[in-house]
Design an enzyme around this catalytic site. Sequence first.
Site, PDB file in Angstrom:
ATOM      1  N   LYS A  17       1.413  -1.008  -0.083  1.00 52.39           N
ATOM      2  CA  LYS A  17      -0.063   0.127   0.079  1.00 52.39           C
ATOM      3  C   LYS A  17       0.680   1.559  -0.029  1.00 52.39           C
ATOM      4  O   LYS A  17       0.555   2.174  -0.922  1.00 52.39           O
ATOM      5  CB  LYS A  17      -1.361  -0.056   1.197  1.00 52.39           C
ATOM      6  CG  LYS A  17      -2.018  -1.177   1.475  1.00 52.39           C
ATOM      7  CD  LYS A  17      -2.933  -1.151   2.439  1.00 52.39           C
ATOM      8  CE  LYS A  17      -2.060  -0.991   3.725  1.00 52.39           C
ATOM      9  NZ  LYS A  17      -1.532  -2.285   4.226  1.00 52.39           N
ATOM     10  N   ARG A  90      -9.411   1.679   9.267  1.00 54.56           N
ATOM     11  CA  ARG A  90      -8.905  -0.071   9.194  1.00 54.56           C
ATOM     12  C   ARG A  90     -10.044  -1.055  10.417  1.00 54.56           C
ATOM     13  O   ARG A  90      -9.376  -1.804  11.260  1.00 54.56           O
ATOM     14  CB  ARG A  90      -7.676  -0.219  10.795  1.00 54.56           C
ATOM     15  CG  ARG A  90      -6.397  -0.469   9.864  1.00 54.56           C
ATOM     16  CD  ARG A  90      -5.006  -0.579  10.336  1.00 54.56           C
ATOM     17  NE  ARG A  90      -3.878  -1.019  10.523  1.00 54.56           N
ATOM     18  CZ  ARG A  90      -2.813  -0.741   9.543  1.00 54.56           C
ATOM     19  NH1 ARG A  90      -2.736   0.806   9.230  1.00 54.56           N
ATOM     20  NH2 ARG A  90      -1.839  -1.433   9.563  1.00 54.56           N
ATOM     21  N   ARG A 129      11.703  -5.847   4.400  1.00 54.73           N
ATOM     22  CA  ARG A 129      11.648  -4.538   4.235  1.00 54.73           C
ATOM     23  C   ARG A 129      12.046  -3.571   5.245  1.00 54.73           C
ATOM     24  O   ARG A 129      12.374  -3.852   6.390  1.00 54.73           O
ATOM     25  CB  ARG A 129       9.613  -4.314   4.665  1.00 54.73           C
ATOM     26  CG  ARG A 129       9.620  -2.583   4.226  1.00 54.73           C
ATOM     27  CD  ARG A 129       7.843  -3.404   4.409  1.00 54.73           C
ATOM     28  NE  ARG A 129       7.182  -2.996   5.944  1.00 54.73           N
ATOM     29  CZ  ARG A 129       5.659  -3.423   5.351  1.00 54.73           C
ATOM     30  NH1 ARG A 129       5.208  -2.354   4.661  1.00 54.73           N
ATOM     31  NH2 ARG A 129       4.979  -3.293   6.169  1.00 54.73           N
ATOM     32  N   ARG A 161      11.885  -1.519  10.652  1.00 54.26           N
ATOM     33  CA  ARG A 161      10.413  -1.155  11.378  1.00 54.26           C
ATOM     34  C   ARG A 161      10.501  -2.679  12.586  1.00 54.26           C
ATOM     35  O   ARG A 161      10.380  -3.615  12.627  1.00 54.26           O
ATOM     36  CB  ARG A 161       9.579  -0.809  11.096  1.00 54.26           C
ATOM     37  CG  ARG A 161       8.736   0.003   9.954  1.00 54.26           C
ATOM     38  CD  ARG A 161       8.122  -0.176   8.890  1.00 54.26           C
ATOM     39  NE  ARG A 161       6.468  -0.495   9.621  1.00 54.26           N
ATOM     40  CZ  ARG A 161       5.186   0.206   9.325  1.00 54.26           C
ATOM     41  NH1 ARG A 161       5.451  -0.047   8.371  1.00 54.26           N
ATOM     42  NH2 ARG A 161       4.328  -0.836   9.596  1.00 54.26           N
ATOM     43  N   ARG A 172       0.089  -8.907  13.288  1.00 56.84           N
ATOM     44  CA  ARG A 172      -0.904  -8.021  12.885  1.00 56.84           C
ATOM     45  C   ARG A 172      -1.767  -8.497  11.787  1.00 56.84           C
ATOM     46  O   ARG A 172      -2.098  -8.135  11.536  1.00 56.84           O
ATOM     47  CB  ARG A 172       0.290  -7.019  11.885  1.00 56.84           C
ATOM     48  CG  ARG A 172       0.945  -6.101  13.209  1.00 56.84           C
ATOM     49  CD  ARG A 172       2.664  -5.400  12.616  1.00 56.84           C
ATOM     50  NE  ARG A 172       2.151  -5.037  11.744  1.00 56.84           N
ATOM     51  CZ  ARG A 172       3.287  -4.425  10.147  1.00 56.84           C
ATOM     52  NH1 ARG A 172       4.791  -4.732  10.770  1.00 56.84           N
ATOM     53  NH2 ARG A 172       3.296  -3.340   9.145  1.00 56.84           N
TER      54      ARG A 172
HETATM   55  P1  AMP Z   1       0.946   0.414   9.168  1.00 54.81           P
HETATM   56  O1  AMP Z   1       2.521   1.721   8.356  1.00 54.81           O
HETATM   57  O2  AMP Z   1      -0.288   1.187   8.039  1.00 54.81           O
HETATM   58  O3  AMP Z   1       1.054  -1.209   9.079  1.00 54.81           O
HETATM   59  O4  AMP Z   1       0.428   1.024  10.847  1.00 54.81           O
HETATM   60  C1  AMP Z   1       1.372   0.226  11.702  1.00 54.81           C
HETATM   61  C2  AMP Z   1       0.914   0.450  12.639  1.00 54.81           C
HETATM   62  O5  AMP Z   1       0.193   1.822  13.271  1.00 54.81           O
HETATM   63  C3  AMP Z   1      -0.536  -0.840  12.931  1.00 54.81           C
HETATM   64  O6  AMP Z   1      -0.010  -1.561  12.697  1.00 54.81           O
HETATM   65  C4  AMP Z   1      -1.149  -0.065  14.374  1.00 54.81           C
HETATM   66  O7  AMP Z   1      -0.969  -0.689  15.491  1.00 54.81           O
HETATM   67  C5  AMP Z   1      -1.065   1.955  13.772  1.00 54.81           C
HETATM   68  N1  AMP Z   1      -2.096   1.746  12.506  1.00 54.81           N
HETATM   69  C6  AMP Z   1      -1.859   2.660  11.153  1.00 54.81           C
HETATM   70  N2  AMP Z   1      -3.105   2.933  10.705  1.00 54.81           N
HETATM   71  C7  AMP Z   1      -4.395   2.758  12.495  1.00 54.81           C
HETATM   72  C8  AMP Z   1      -5.708   2.860  11.709  1.00 54.81           C
HETATM   73  N3  AMP Z   1      -6.093   3.181  11.425  1.00 54.81           N
HETATM   74  N4  AMP Z   1      -6.078   2.567  13.655  1.00 54.81           N
HETATM   75  C9  AMP Z   1      -5.526   1.944  14.435  1.00 54.81           C
HETATM   76  N5  AMP Z   1      -4.449   2.095  14.148  1.00 54.81           N
HETATM   77  C10 AMP Z   1      -3.753   1.856  13.212  1.00 54.81           C
END
Ligand code: AMP
Length: 222
Positions: A17, A90, A129, A161, A172
């Site tokens: 994404k 989400r 990654r 990360r 996740r």
């Molecule tokens: P991502 O970079 O999109 O994989 O997001 C990393 C982490 O941020 C996720 O595993 C969640 O813990 C948190 N996170 C990101 N977007 C959201 C969201 N819309 N709602 C809740 N937690 C989020």
Amino acid sequence: MASPLNLILLGPPGAGKGTQAERLREDFPIQCLSTGQILRAAVADGTELGKQAKQHMDAGGLVPDELVNGVVLERLTSMEDGFLLDGFPRNRAQAEALEQALADHDRKVTAALLIEVPEEELVKRISGRRMCKEGHTYHVDTDPPKHADRCDVDGLPLFQRDDDEEGVVRERLRTYERETSPLVDFYDDRGLLRRFDGTRSPTEVHDHLRAAVATLRLEDEL
Ligand code: AMP
């Protein structure tokens, strides 16, 4: 004048994404918002939001809606030219909050673009990654930077990360299945879902997404 495109990128962690959002931003006059990126910046800056978000992120769960919704919805409604969301909504509550916030401004979601990748492939991808702090991402095998451990775009050091560690990745993925995957039906029921095969190369996925977004723009002008 075409109305703004309000787009959502849906898909599990590691589907690509972030990479695709970066590419689409170069094709279309659209602002991208990554909640993961905003939350990571808040953690790095040690803000109140960051302090509260960190424990949930490290555990592979979701940051509570009341923290995330405020941050996202405020910014979105001021994005007059449309937006591309990466990582939001989400869960169903976030999707409903988004629908309501847009309706309050006579706007609605134009489409939800779902990038599909099977789980075994996701774990492989995420463990390789690497990213810079601006969010440009690479993969050690399939998309390496030109110079080892440096970002091609801004020369910043690359790192892994914390939540890309395998145990957290598996959690996740479970969180995605439980909380986020029901949004596939949510948007399908509204006739807004478009599916993309995320196992193809980043360039092919980008070509398909770009064509779909171009079509959405044309449809909007008719
Ligand atoms: P991502 O970079 O999109 O994989 O997001 C990393 C982490 O941020 C996720 O595993 C969640 O813990 C948190 N996170 C990101 N977007 C959201 C969201 N819309 N709602 C809740 N937690 C989020």
